[in-house]
Design a protein around this motif. Structure first.
Motif, mmCIF file in Angstrom:
data_model
loop_
_atom_site.group_PDB
_atom_site.id
_atom_site.type_symbol
_atom_site.label_atom_id
_atom_site.label_comp_id
_atom_site.label_asym_id
_atom_site.label_seq_id
_atom_site.Cartn_x
_atom_site.Cartn_y
_atom_site.Cartn_z
ATOM 1 N N UNK A 151 -19.587 56.585 59.873
ATOM 2 C CA UNK A 151 -18.791 57.064 60.993
ATOM 3 C C UNK A 151 -17.901 55.932 61.480
ATOM 4 N N UNK A 152 -18.541 54.805 61.689
ATOM 5 C CA UNK A 152 -17.769 53.646 62.135
ATOM 6 C C UNK A 152 -16.779 53.212 61.051
ATOM 7 N N UNK A 153 -17.254 53.240 59.822
ATOM 8 C CA UNK A 153 -16.381 52.838 58.720
ATOM 9 C C UNK A 153 -15.158 53.724 58.621
ATOM 10 N N UNK A 166 -14.498 59.744 65.729
ATOM 11 C CA UNK A 166 -14.456 58.901 66.921
ATOM 12 C C UNK A 166 -15.462 59.385 67.959
ATOM 13 N N UNK A 167 -15.534 60.698 68.102
ATOM 14 C CA UNK A 167 -16.463 61.261 69.075
ATOM 15 C C UNK A 167 -17.900 60.890 68.769
ATOM 16 N N UNK A 168 -18.240 60.998 67.510
ATOM 17 C CA UNK A 168 -19.614 60.705 67.108
ATOM 18 C C UNK A 168 -19.930 59.232 67.306
ATOM 19 N N UNK A 169 -18.968 58.392 67.011
ATOM 20 C CA UNK A 169 -19.197 56.956 67.160
ATOM 21 C C UNK A 169 -19.422 56.604 68.632
ATOM 22 N N UNK A 170 -18.614 57.208 69.460
ATOM 23 C CA UNK A 170 -18.722 56.902 70.890
ATOM 24 C C UNK A 170 -19.982 57.483 71.505
ATOM 25 N N UNK A 171 -20.316 58.688 71.128
ATOM 26 C CA UNK A 171 -21.441 59.359 71.788
ATOM 27 C C UNK A 171 -22.766 59.115 71.081
ATOM 28 N N UNK A 172 -22.702 58.588 69.876
ATOM 29 C CA UNK A 172 -23.903 58.368 69.071
ATOM 30 C C UNK A 172 -24.620 59.681 68.797
#
Lengths: 353, 353
Positions: free
Chosen positions: A57-59, B58-64
């Motif tokens: 996801x980060x990647x 981006x959403x997933x990265x931010x919200x985990x």
DNA sequence: ATGAAAGCGCTAACAT
DNA sequence: ATGTTAGCGCTTTCAT
């Protein structure tokens, strides 16, 4: 023996464990850039010992690249799409790309929702079945900025690329073969049309071919749901009862055709002479039946391959492309249930020979 | 009429178009927090007009938080896993969760690779077939920190939760039914074992049941690849030729069983009296056959549902759980190809009545 | 061959 | 009800 982490491991953990900067760890894990063998080994050891799994996801967010291909199809249960998937997988297995499947159950609104969901993961490309979509879906596809391949059908205008067969033509070809083989009292059994555009187009082409020969369809029946084999059997029984003079039964798919065939064999019908049958799809599941049902291959495997190849080709660095059109030509398999048409006269036939 | 964007749209674009802060736009798009109706409408209009599709990466990265459930199964082509998928989808459709499928083709190394790939997307949970995995795969599962449900089989130790049937017991039950029905010269046909642990366990249980009754298997044959219907037919022909005294044929799946049944019917065998047959799986595809093959339901649909329910339950806010075990009990369907065993004597039977 | 800084597009947490 | 700030865990780019 590692202690299960509460918090998933990050690059930083590997960096600290190996005494190498995060950046270098990242390079090692992606096989990119120059890293000394010694450093590489240390990083790899640390990563493996910790059980580190990279966070894509980060990647993906950082690199703006996702190796996923969205594949949107109606269903997995009727044997045709699994074969398409095989073709897709075969090709993608040789690349970095991975297929991700979404199912529509033949419903346009559902297709739109699935597409939205998948596009929100920013895939590298989209493969989807059919040319009929909601306006919103078409807009999303057009604006996605990634390769889009519409598959199965070529009777219409694609958003971008398309790979398939003409179902209209497939129906027509089968109709012509039946007429040429001398059958004239034809019954049709198929799925409820509004759900399945391709079945509908085949039906239209088929009807048209008969009409050109002055033949009107003698009976028809549509079904939805249930086991196809049973349905084929039941519909056939009902139709032969209702319209006993029929000499040909055309089924919109091989599964109901197989059910019908089994029924007719039990009844001792004289196949293919007094009664012919044909299905559609070339499902090789059915080759074990007592008689081989006439059918037409929908080129499913090849369609999957070609679609995946288009995506793969356009995904490589700085590739160009767009609007590719691949029209495959299905052929009739006569099997044991459809008389072969008489050989056409040879151009310079020696009639007296 | 919007101009196709070169660069995918972001929240910022919607923010600017609507004159509302990114944060509020985000809230509207996720239906979270208090937003006035006026603002909400303005945002929604702008988003729709632009054709904005949120970026879940981006959403997933931010919200985990990721609403994906990884489903890892051997194959889609044998009718059993599609049914499991149906069960999973039915349950997940009522939640925010979405299944994502990966295929292993019955190869442990491939399973490991697929698992690694899927875990790197940080799914909310994992559902995977079987209890046999590589050590590395097991370690990844144990360390993932998310709910893991191993399905289909319960003959072994799960990493976390498990849902399935005992295939060993299923084989034994069928073996016992055959013995009780009075058959004694039994042949077995199945898939090559090393690939399919569940088929192997059924075989073991089956052999054991026969052995307890003092019966040794009279013949056996294994296959790999090809159309199951054809294979069933061919193997049956070969076996009946080789060992004509057989009075029962047990098949490791319904598809080869169906092929065998069709062959035996053509040969005019007296089924189920002189020759009994049974398969495994309860594939309802086959209900259209002339005779109904005896089989045993593998509870596939229910397995899918229960597995999904476990994931769903553990995914809601602050839920606890772990180690759930659900053992389903498959039942024999006698159909038309397996004699029912004589009724057991009633506990207080009035023998003279 | 390696590291430091900046930022991908969002959302949590905390203002106001 | 709305805005501001500070990351999420990586990769890109630019230094060294």
């Amino acid at each position: 023996m590692t202690i299960p982490p509460r918090r998933p491991l990050t690059l930083r953990d590997v960096s600290e464990a190996s005494g190498v900067s995060e950046m270098t760890v990242s390079r090692v894990l992606r096989n990119r850039g120059d890293v000394s063998d010694k450093t590489r080994a240390r990083v790899l050891d640390a990563a493996k010992a910790l059980g580190y799994v990279p966070n894509k996801i980060a990647g993906a967010l950082a690199s703006q690249r996702v190796n996923l291909v969205a594949v949107i199809i109606p269903s997995m249960s009727n044997m045709v799409f699994p074969e398409v998937m095989m073709g897709i997988s075969e090709v993608l297995d040789d690349t970095e790309l991975q297929p991700v499947v979404g199912l529509t159950h033949y419903r346009a609104e559902r297709e739109e929702a699935v597409l939205y969901e998948m596009l929100s993961w920013r895939p590298a490309g989209v493969i989807l079945a059919g040319l009929e979509h909601t306006d919103a879906a078409r807009a999303m596809l057009a604006n996605a900025g990634i390769p889009i391949v519409e598959i199965m059908d070529v009777d219409g205008e694609p958003v971008d690329a398309m790979v398939g067969i003409s179902h209209r033509r497939a129906g027509r070809t089968m109709g012509e073969a039946i007429v040429q083989a001398g059958y004239s009292r034809v019954g049709f059994m198929g799925t409820k049309m509004p759900l399945d555009h391709r079945a509908r187009k085949r039906f239209e082409g088929f009807t048209q071919a008969l009409a050109r020969a002055g033949i009107e369809m003698a009976d028809r029946e549509f079904y939805a749901g249930g086991s196809a084999l049973v349905k084929g059997r039941e519909m056939t029984a009902a139709m032969m009862d209702r319209t006993p003079e029929l000499d040909f039964l055309y089924y919109s798919n091989d599964m109901i055709g197989a059910g019908g065939l089994l029924y007719c064999l039990e009844r001792g019908c004289d196949i293919p002479d007094s009664l012919g049958l044909a299905g559609f799809n070339g499902v090789n599941l059915l080759r074990g039946l007592p008689k081989h049902l006439a059918t037409m291959d929908a080129c499913r495997h090849e369609i999957g391959r070609r679609a995946a190849e288009i995506i793969a080709a356009r995904t490589i660095q700085g590739a160009q492309g767009g609007g590719e059109v691949v029209v495959l030509e299905p052929e009739i398999t006569f099997g044991d249930t459809l008389r072969r048409p008489p050989d056409p006269p040879l151009p310079f036939a020696e009639v007296d020979a």
